[in-house]
Scaffold this motif. Sequence first.
Motif, PDB file in Angstrom:
ATOM      1  N   ASP A  62      24.339 -60.218  29.078  1.00  0.00           N
ATOM      2  CA  ASP A  62      24.719 -60.895  30.129  1.00  0.00           C
ATOM      3  C   ASP A  62      25.825 -61.830  29.467  1.00  0.00           C
ATOM      4  OD1 ASP A  62      24.181 -59.168  32.133  1.00  0.00           O
ATOM      5  OD2 ASP A  62      22.779 -60.503  32.846  1.00  0.00           O
ATOM      6  N   THR A  63      25.829 -62.073  28.229  1.00  0.00           N
ATOM      7  CA  THR A  63      26.711 -63.194  27.747  1.00  0.00           C
ATOM      8  C   THR A  63      28.061 -62.381  27.626  1.00  0.00           C
ATOM      9  OG1 THR A  63      24.893 -63.643  26.055  1.00  0.00           O
ATOM     10  CG2 THR A  63      27.216 -64.358  25.604  1.00  0.00           C
ATOM     11  N   ASP A  64      27.958 -61.128  27.269  1.00  0.00           N
ATOM     12  CA  ASP A  64      29.319 -60.228  27.394  1.00  0.00           C
ATOM     13  C   ASP A  64      30.055 -60.330  28.541  1.00  0.00           C
ATOM     14  OD1 ASP A  64      31.328 -58.446  26.750  1.00  0.00           O
ATOM     15  OD2 ASP A  64      30.106 -56.976  26.385  1.00  0.00           O
ATOM     16  N   LEU A  65      29.053 -60.228  29.507  1.00  0.00           N
ATOM     17  CA  LEU A  65      29.653 -60.226  31.121  1.00  0.00           C
ATOM     18  C   LEU A  65      30.269 -61.579  31.335  1.00  0.00           C
ATOM     19  CD1 LEU A  65      29.817 -59.118  34.200  1.00  0.00           C
ATOM     20  CD2 LEU A  65      27.318 -59.653  34.482  1.00  0.00           C
ATOM     21  N   GLY A  66      29.442 -62.809  30.963  1.00  0.00           N
ATOM     22  CA  GLY A  66      29.965 -63.864  31.354  1.00  0.00           C
ATOM     23  C   GLY A  66      31.387 -64.167  30.786  1.00  0.00           C
ATOM     24  N   ALA A  67      31.539 -63.703  29.384  1.00  0.00           N
ATOM     25  CA  ALA A  67      32.987 -64.096  28.884  1.00  0.00           C
ATOM     26  C   ALA A  67      33.887 -62.856  29.668  1.00  0.00           C
ATOM     27  CB  ALA A  67      32.865 -63.684  27.456  1.00  0.00           C
ATOM     28  N   LYS A  68      33.735 -61.966  29.770  1.00  0.00           N
ATOM     29  CA  LYS A  68      34.504 -61.045  30.394  1.00  0.00           C
ATOM     30  C   LYS A  68      34.953 -61.596  31.886  1.00  0.00           C
ATOM     31  CE  LYS A  68      34.924 -56.296  32.516  1.00  0.00           C
ATOM     32  NZ  LYS A  68      34.177 -54.960  32.917  1.00  0.00           N
ATOM     33  N   VAL A 117      34.921 -64.471  20.439  1.00  0.00           N
ATOM     34  CA  VAL A 117      34.314 -65.182  21.582  1.00  0.00           C
ATOM     35  C   VAL A 117      33.928 -63.960  22.625  1.00  0.00           C
ATOM     36  CG1 VAL A 117      35.003 -67.078  23.436  1.00  0.00           C
ATOM     37  CG2 VAL A 117      36.053 -66.864  21.116  1.00  0.00           C
ATOM     38  N   PRO A 118      32.512 -64.227  22.894  1.00  0.00           N
ATOM     39  CA  PRO A 118      31.581 -65.307  22.491  1.00  0.00           C
ATOM     40  C   PRO A 118      30.722 -64.605  21.189  1.00  0.00           C
ATOM     41  CG  PRO A 118      30.736 -63.903  24.330  1.00  0.00           C
ATOM     42  CD  PRO A 118      32.061 -63.320  23.968  1.00  0.00           C
ATOM     43  N   VAL A 119      30.068 -65.772  20.719  1.00  0.00           N
ATOM     44  CA  VAL A 119      29.196 -65.320  19.590  1.00  0.00           C
ATOM     45  C   VAL A 119      27.716 -65.861  20.134  1.00  0.00           C
ATOM     46  CG1 VAL A 119      28.278 -66.095  17.372  1.00  0.00           C
ATOM     47  CG2 VAL A 119      30.633 -65.855  17.763  1.00  0.00           C
ATOM     48  N   SER A 120      26.755 -64.872  20.413  1.00  0.00           N
ATOM     49  CA  SER A 120      25.641 -65.290  20.940  1.00  0.00           C
ATOM     50  C   SER A 120      24.678 -64.357  20.177  1.00  0.00           C
ATOM     51  CB  SER A 120      25.374 -64.665  22.237  1.00  0.00           C
ATOM     52  OG  SER A 120      24.249 -65.037  22.878  1.00  0.00           O
ATOM     53  N   THR A 121      24.279 -64.724  18.715  1.00  0.00           N
ATOM     54  CA  THR A 121      23.264 -64.084  18.179  1.00  0.00           C
ATOM     55  C   THR A 121      22.829 -65.331  17.044  1.00  0.00           C
ATOM     56  OG1 THR A 121      22.906 -62.449  16.473  1.00  0.00           O
ATOM     57  CG2 THR A 121      25.232 -63.355  16.424  1.00  0.00           C
ATOM     58  N   CYS A 148      28.311 -75.985  13.475  1.00  0.00           N
ATOM     59  CA  CYS A 148      28.134 -77.697  13.006  1.00  0.00           C
ATOM     60  C   CYS A 148      28.978 -77.810  11.745  1.00  0.00           C
ATOM     61  CB  CYS A 148      26.716 -77.844  12.910  1.00  0.00           C
ATOM     62  SG  CYS A 148      25.756 -77.993  14.453  1.00  0.00           S
ATOM     63  N   ASP A 149      29.982 -78.406  11.682  1.00  0.00           N
ATOM     64  CA  ASP A 149      30.694 -78.965  10.548  1.00  0.00           C
ATOM     65  C   ASP A 149      31.360 -77.711   9.792  1.00  0.00           C
ATOM     66  OD1 ASP A 149      31.199 -81.471  10.111  1.00  0.00           O
ATOM     67  OD2 ASP A 149      28.999 -82.025   9.090  1.00  0.00           O
ATOM     68  N   LYS A 150      31.652 -76.770  10.574  1.00  0.00           N
ATOM     69  CA  LYS A 150      32.450 -75.567  10.347  1.00  0.00           C
ATOM     70  C   LYS A 150      33.881 -75.646  10.757  1.00  0.00           C
ATOM     71  CE  LYS A 150      28.751 -73.984   8.514  1.00  0.00           C
ATOM     72  NZ  LYS A 150      28.376 -73.940   6.990  1.00  0.00           N
ATOM     73  N   GLU A 151      34.840 -75.348   9.831  1.00  0.00           N
ATOM     74  CA  GLU A 151      36.225 -75.592  10.169  1.00  0.00           C
ATOM     75  C   GLU A 151      36.544 -74.445  11.435  1.00  0.00           C
ATOM     76  OE1 GLU A 151      40.732 -75.025   7.940  1.00  0.00           O
ATOM     77  OE2 GLU A 151      38.808 -74.603   6.731  1.00  0.00           O
ATOM     78  N   TYR A 152      36.055 -73.449  11.320  1.00  0.00           N
ATOM     79  CA  TYR A 152      36.650 -72.447  12.325  1.00  0.00           C
ATOM     80  C   TYR A 152      35.428 -72.220  13.593  1.00  0.00           C
ATOM     81  CZ  TYR A 152      40.706 -71.452   9.545  1.00  0.00           C
ATOM     82  OH  TYR A 152      41.844 -71.754   8.909  1.00  0.00           O
ATOM     83  N   GLY A 153      34.357 -72.803  13.495  1.00  0.00           N
ATOM     84  CA  GLY A 153      33.294 -72.577  14.327  1.00  0.00           C
ATOM     85  C   GLY A 153      32.966 -73.729  15.275  1.00  0.00           C
ATOM     86  N   TYR A 154      32.957 -73.228  16.679  1.00  0.00           N
ATOM     87  CA  TYR A 154      33.004 -74.478  17.645  1.00  0.00           C
ATOM     88  C   TYR A 154      31.691 -73.952  18.672  1.00  0.00           C
ATOM     89  CZ  TYR A 154      37.697 -75.154  16.428  1.00  0.00           C
ATOM     90  OH  TYR A 154      38.844 -75.545  15.423  1.00  0.00           O
ATOM     91  N   GLY A 155      31.044 -75.067  18.909  1.00  0.00           N
ATOM     92  CA  GLY A 155      29.950 -75.051  20.007  1.00  0.00           C
ATOM     93  C   GLY A 155      30.740 -75.560  21.022  1.00  0.00           C
ATOM     94  N   TYR A 156      30.207 -74.790  22.308  1.00  0.00           N
ATOM     95  CA  TYR A 156      30.892 -75.158  23.623  1.00  0.00           C
ATOM     96  C   TYR A 156      30.475 -76.422  24.124  1.00  0.00           C
ATOM     97  CZ  TYR A 156      27.216 -72.760  26.265  1.00  0.00           C
ATOM     98  OH  TYR A 156      26.085 -72.605  26.713  1.00  0.00           O
ATOM     99  N   ASN A 157      29.336 -76.844  23.827  1.00  0.00           N
ATOM    100  CA  ASN A 157      28.851 -78.040  24.198  1.00  0.00           C
ATOM    101  C   ASN A 157      28.494 -78.888  22.918  1.00  0.00           C
ATOM    102  OD1 ASN A 157      26.766 -76.502  23.591  1.00  0.00           O
ATOM    103  ND2 ASN A 157      25.357 -77.213  25.293  1.00  0.00           N
ATOM    104  N   SER A 344      31.667 -70.268  26.580  1.00  0.00           N
ATOM    105  CA  SER A 344      32.383 -70.050  25.459  1.00  0.00           C
ATOM    106  C   SER A 344      33.830 -69.729  25.565  1.00  0.00           C
ATOM    107  CB  SER A 344      31.547 -68.955  24.686  1.00  0.00           C
ATOM    108  OG  SER A 344      30.268 -69.368  24.233  1.00  0.00           O
ATOM    109  N   ALA A 345      34.172 -68.686  26.656  1.00  0.00           N
ATOM    110  CA  ALA A 345      35.418 -68.417  26.957  1.00  0.00           C
ATOM    111  C   ALA A 345      36.238 -69.271  27.403  1.00  0.00           C
ATOM    112  CB  ALA A 345      35.260 -67.142  27.891  1.00  0.00           C
ATOM    113  N   ASP A 346      35.759 -70.341  28.069  1.00  0.00           N
ATOM    114  CA  ASP A 346      36.349 -71.405  29.084  1.00  0.00           C
ATOM    115  C   ASP A 346      36.949 -72.176  27.790  1.00  0.00           C
ATOM    116  OD1 ASP A 346      36.915 -72.826  31.573  1.00  0.00           O
ATOM    117  OD2 ASP A 346      36.391 -74.216  30.209  1.00  0.00           O
ATOM    118  N   LEU A 347      36.069 -72.668  26.907  1.00  0.00           N
ATOM    119  CA  LEU A 347      36.647 -73.398  25.870  1.00  0.00           C
ATOM    120  C   LEU A 347      37.760 -72.718  25.088  1.00  0.00           C
ATOM    121  CD1 LEU A 347      36.224 -76.146  24.292  1.00  0.00           C
ATOM    122  CD2 LEU A 347      34.563 -74.833  22.741  1.00  0.00           C
TER     123      LEU A 347
END
Length: 419
Positions: A62-68, A117-121, A148-157, A344-347
């Motif tokens: 359902d993570t896929d559904l949420g992003a869609k 986006v999203p990454v959920s694994t 965390c502390d990754k140039e291209y990685g983002y946690g939505y919270n 994730s998609a909203d960010l």
Amino acid sequence: MPRLLRAAGLVMVPVLLIAGCNSSTTGTDDSPARPGASVSDDPIKIGGIVSKTTASGYSKADTDLGAKARFMMANDEGGVNGREIDYIGAEDDFQDPARTITAARKLVQQDKVFAVVPVSTVTIGGSADFLRDNKTPYIGWGTLPAFCDKEYGYGYNGCLVPSPGRTVSTSWPGLLADVLGGNGQGRSVAILAQDNDAGKFGLRTYQQAFPGAGFTVSYGKATVPGTAVPTDWSPWVGEIMTSNNGKAPDAVVAIMQTPGNIGLFTALKRAGFQGILSDATDYDPALLKQAASREALQDVHVFVQNMPFESPLPEMAKFKEYISKAKGSPVTEWNQSMMVGWNSADLFVAIAKKAGPNLTVESFQAAAANFQDHYPLVGDRKFPQGRTESFGCAAMVQLKGEEYSITSPYKCFPTVPFT
């Protein structure tokens, strides 16, 4: 969603996912060109990586559904600065590190997505270097070091896995203090976790967070077997019930998966415990369908790191509307996976809009570098702070009968040093 396994990926407690991080598999793109969208009016191609299938039977599909759903809403509102989002869906990595890197390679090298986006694994760690080397932004729930502390990685919270020398949020103790009358001063809490890396890290984290809100940690152990649910809880119950100078503590916090929570809470109730029971995994409508779990979790206060589904906010109404629209049929039961995909998609949408009409990886990264806003379903979003610390926003819900109710509203809390 299977009852006994659903909590493995919920990670409302950030530490529940750390054990799944794998950093041994990396790769680089042989081509010098950065795949993905550039300055144009073409749709912005986005794809995700989600553990839809796992050996245990637990699914985050359902993570896929949420992003869609969120990308669908963005397109209905005119896209991102006039450009439509082409969401091609999420690759199923089967929660296997080798398949995760294969999925990342496919998305970047073959599908040529702009971002993942999203990454959920829990196995994204092995792909973080590949995504960095290929300058591909990726967004998910910041429950792993890969966010965390990754140039291209983002946690939505934000980053929910603090490193020593950083900070830890006081949201869980702050919300419990609200439930107990608004102040943790003079209150005691017992914390019980599983005997694995995630449990030990969680114990360490909250042993520092609770005193920051005024609580005394009267008991703290990570000794519950992580591979099997105990049939006899009396050793832990006996220790907890006398941990507060011979008396029971004011609250018991369980950093475990749902089967362990059910066992512990049932045993504590039978022993006459009258205080507050709390965990971070048992906010799931599926629990209401099973008499045993519904009874065991009555009155338990659940720590929730996103706006509860019971919220009357218009943003929650939009979330529910578009989840049903994306699914193609009415949806009446909501789960955390949907929210992970949506947020994730909203960010991504928010940062991409700030980047302006000439969207490139460089302009996206520049916009993200000093990004700040307030999104009601997440709270205050701030970068670069979010690279090293949580945004610290959460709520508390309680199961009463066959319904959850909000016992402490969604709000943001300060952080304290983490050593």
